[in-house]
Scaffold this active site. Structure first.
Site, PDB file in Angstrom:
ATOM      1  N   TYR A  38      -7.835   2.768   4.483  1.00 56.95           N
ATOM      2  CA  TYR A  38      -7.123   1.908   5.414  1.00 56.95           C
ATOM      3  C   TYR A  38      -6.055   2.650   6.220  1.00 56.95           C
ATOM      4  CZ  TYR A  38      -2.906  -1.076   5.810  1.00 56.95           C
ATOM      5  OH  TYR A  38      -1.745  -1.664   6.188  1.00 56.95           O
ATOM      6  N   LYS A  39      -5.350   3.611   5.588  1.00 59.27           N
ATOM      7  CA  LYS A  39      -4.401   4.339   6.424  1.00 59.27           C
ATOM      8  C   LYS A  39      -4.481   5.852   6.181  1.00 59.27           C
ATOM      9  CE  LYS A  39      -0.140   3.325   3.928  1.00 59.27           C
ATOM     10  NZ  LYS A  39       1.175   2.759   4.044  1.00 59.27           N
ATOM     11  N   HIS A  91       3.880 -11.695   3.464  1.00 60.95           N
ATOM     12  CA  HIS A  91       3.395 -10.525   4.233  1.00 60.95           C
ATOM     13  C   HIS A  91       4.246 -10.397   5.488  1.00 60.95           C
ATOM     14  CE1 HIS A  91       0.625  -7.731   6.245  1.00 60.95           C
ATOM     15  NE2 HIS A  91       0.031  -7.569   5.072  1.00 60.95           N
ATOM     16  N   GLY A  92       4.268  -9.196   6.066  1.00 64.87           N
ATOM     17  CA  GLY A  92       4.911  -9.013   7.370  1.00 64.87           C
ATOM     18  C   GLY A  92       4.075  -9.719   8.433  1.00 64.87           C
ATOM     19  N   ASP A  93       4.680 -10.004   9.598  1.00 62.17           N
ATOM     20  CA  ASP A  93       3.905 -10.733  10.609  1.00 62.17           C
ATOM     21  C   ASP A  93       3.068  -9.799  11.482  1.00 62.17           C
ATOM     22  OD1 ASP A  93       5.815  -9.512  12.105  1.00 62.17           O
ATOM     23  OD2 ASP A  93       6.677 -11.340  12.960  1.00 62.17           O
ATOM     24  N   SER A 141       0.838  -1.199   0.000  1.00 59.03           N
ATOM     25  CA  SER A 141       0.000   0.000   0.000  1.00 59.03           C
ATOM     26  C   SER A 141       0.877   1.255   0.000  1.00 59.03           C
ATOM     27  CB  SER A 141      -0.893   0.011   1.243  1.00 59.03           C
ATOM     28  OG  SER A 141      -0.089   0.030   2.401  1.00 59.03           O
ATOM     29  N   GLN A 169      -6.202  -6.392  11.111  1.00 55.98           N
ATOM     30  CA  GLN A 169      -6.064  -7.012   9.799  1.00 55.98           C
ATOM     31  C   GLN A 169      -6.199  -8.540   9.830  1.00 55.98           C
ATOM     32  OE1 GLN A 169      -2.243  -4.950   8.804  1.00 55.98           O
ATOM     33  NE2 GLN A 169      -3.193  -4.819   6.804  1.00 55.98           N
ATOM     34  N   TYR A 222      -7.801  -9.965  -0.301  1.00 55.37           N
ATOM     35  CA  TYR A 222      -6.938 -10.507  -1.350  1.00 55.37           C
ATOM     36  C   TYR A 222      -7.692 -11.460  -2.277  1.00 55.37           C
ATOM     37  CZ  TYR A 222      -2.484  -9.099   0.920  1.00 55.37           C
ATOM     38  OH  TYR A 222      -1.426  -8.424   1.448  1.00 55.37           O
ATOM     39  N   ASP A 256     -26.295  31.492  15.409  1.00 54.98           N
ATOM     40  CA  ASP A 256     -25.855  31.155  14.040  1.00 54.98           C
ATOM     41  C   ASP A 256     -26.535  32.099  13.040  1.00 54.98           C
ATOM     42  OD1 ASP A 256     -24.881  29.779  11.810  1.00 54.98           O
ATOM     43  OD2 ASP A 256     -26.420  28.214  11.924  1.00 54.98           O
TER      44      ASP A 256
HETATM   45  C1  SPV Z   1     -24.413  24.045   9.918  1.00 53.79           C
HETATM   46  O1  SPV Z   1     -23.928  23.018  10.418  1.00 53.79           O
HETATM   47  O2  SPV Z   1     -24.119  25.173  10.306  1.00 53.79           O
HETATM   48  C2  SPV Z   1     -25.384  23.945   8.826  1.00 53.79           C
HETATM   49  C3  SPV Z   1     -26.149  22.699   8.664  1.00 53.79           C
HETATM   50  O3  SPV Z   1     -25.558  24.895   8.116  1.00 53.79           O
HETATM   51  S1  SPV Z   1     -27.651  22.951   9.452  1.00 53.79           S
HETATM   52  O4  SPV Z   1     -27.380  23.335  10.822  1.00 53.79           O
HETATM   53  O5  SPV Z   1     -28.406  21.709   9.378  1.00 53.79           O
HETATM   54  O6  SPV Z   1     -28.359  24.016   8.766  1.00 53.79           O
HETATM   55 MG    MG Z   2     -24.677  26.671   8.778  1.00 55.60          MG
END
Ligand code: SPV
Ligand code: MG
Length: 431
Positions: free
Chosen positions: A43-44, A89-91, A9, A98, A75, A204
């Site tokens: 995976y990583k 493979h490594g051990d 990988s 895995q 695989y 918000d």
């Molecule tokens: C936010 O995470 O600020 C978003 C998504 O705008 S929601 O709150 O669902 O509107």
């Molecule tokens: Mg938002």
């Protein structure tokens, strides 16, 4: 001559790899498998060098007869085709996550009497240092920015989890669960306006200004490597949005999502309980066009968020807007709903996918949370954002601790529920 299979990988080849290749060659004719980008990313970490180039690296190592791509962590498919006498493979997979992959290899090989040969795994410090350096590269803006587009191409559906500061960024970056011999982790980080504002004790309503929002992005970027999706609210004035696009793009953010609302924006989860005005299609298209023109790279994505279902304007309005926004240049659309029942999102996806199979669709399934990611993918969604769950997990926990200490006049009672700081510190990387 016996045949040997060895899968890698890695995107760098160091002495440890050459040593195991030499030992494998001693067993017979060697085929090297290169794990697909998608499998490596899950995976990583995201591969710095794509599978096509990793293939070339191995093709040019003396004694490697041929190189094939191994599409999955399992695989089975490759082995059933090649039917090698030996798998090397490594051990390091004898125990640990895995192990199921190893058990399957032994079972598949037994069908034709093939054998698994394991060599001691070398956890040399200098190789670990190489890996650390590569991870650091992934954090750089030019490496990080385009990675969301690539993940979308590779995986079809990507998941993003909310982070609102460096610590939650680290949690999103490092949380891994193991499943069927593989690993699951979040693909991207969502920088929610709701959680960024809430973390600052503010509503918000686009009150937390861009300078402060960028500060949060920077805090998260400093300690993570995953691509970032930025909640750009309404995008503000078109004249301001173009600067936001430039700044985010320069910082290495992968996508900005702006919503088609205007005036005082309130969070969508309030729906029609508060006055919210949807922007006109024409005006919002103009904003999208201006944003697209302002960016310098095609790596940076602009996503148009449609609020028609939130504002109960119906599917037709949502579809009309989706069409118009894509035509104006939006690289993706987001459709939102605050209903618990996912039906209106299902209906939108079916109708939109009937006319547009290419434009990525973003969902924020906070209310309609019963549907699993696999079903969203089948229904045509491409990004699933878990927008606020980490904040909602934290607030009750800290309030409970605050109340317990007050009620008991001491901290002893709540101590059992608290994480020792020694463990928290382990989350924080040291240079
Ligand atoms: C936010 O995470 O600020 C978003 C998504 O705008 S929601 O709150 O669902 O509107
Ligand atoms: Mg938002």
């Amino acid at each position: 001559m016996p045949t040997v299979y060895l899968c890698f990988s890695t995107d760098i080849i160091h002495g440890g790899h050459i040593a195991i290749i030499r030992r494998a060659q001693e067993l017979g004719e060697l085929t090297v498998g290169v794990l697909s980008d998608e499998a490596v990313a899950g995976y990583k970490r995201f591969p710095l060098v794509p599978a096509s180039e990793r293939r070339i690296m191995f093709e040019n190592i003396a004694g490697v007869s041929r190189v094939v791509e191994q599409r999955t962590l399992s695989y089975r498919e490759v082995l059933e085709e090649l039917k090698p006498d030996f798998v090397v493979h490594g051990d390091n997979w004898v125990n640990g996550f895995q192990k199921p992959i190893r058990d399957e290899v032994i079972e598949v090989l037994s069908a034709w009497g093939g054998k698994l040969v394991e060599f001691p795994y070398s956890a040399d410090e200098k190789y670990k240092e190489l890996d650390r350096r590569q991870r650091a590269e992934l954090a750089m803006p030019d490496f990080r920015r385009g990675r969301l587009r690539r993940l979308l191409e590779m995986k079809g559906l990507v998941t993003a989890m909310e982070a609102h500061d460096g610590l939650t960024g680290l949690v999103v970056e490092n949380t891994v669960v193991h499943e069927n011999g593989g690993a699951r982790q979040y693909d991207a980080i969502w920088l929610s306006s709701l959680c960024d504002s809430t973390a600052k004790g503010k509503p918000d309503i686009e009150l937390v200004d861009m300078t402060s929002r960028f500060r949060t992005v920077d805090d998260i970027m400093e300690v993570t490597t995953k691509p970032i999706i930025f909640d750009g609210d309404t995008g503000g004035l078109t004249e301001h949005f173009v600067y936001t696009v430039r700044s985010l793009e320069r910082m290495g953010v992968s996508m900005v999502i702006i919503e088609d609302k205007t005036g005082l924006k309130k969070n969508s989860l309030f729906g029609t309980e508060v006055v919210q005005t949807q922007d006109s299609v024409e005006h919002f298209c103009e904003k999208i066009r201006a944003g697209c023109q302002a960016r310098r790279t095609r790596e940076f994505m602009i996503c148009a968020r449609i609020e028609s279902l939130i504002l109960e304007r119906g599917q037709e309005d949502a579809l009309l807007r989706a069409r118009a926004f894509v035509k104006a240049g939006a690289d993706a659309i987001m459709i939102h709903s605050r209903k618990k029942d996912p039906q209106e999102i299902f209906d939108f996806l079916a109708a939109f996918r009937a006319e547009d199979s290419a434009t990525p669709v973003v969902l924020v399934p906070t209310s309609f949370n019963s549907v699993k990611e696999e079903e969203w993918k089948e229904r045509g969604a491409n990004v699933v954002i878990y927008a606020n769950q980490l904040m909602r997990a934290a607030v009750p926990a800290i309030r409970k601790a605050a109340e317990s200490i007050l009620a008991n006049h001491r901290a002893e009672e709540c101590d059992a529920e608290l994480m020792p700081f020694k463990e928290i510190i382990r989350l924080i990387p040291e240079e």
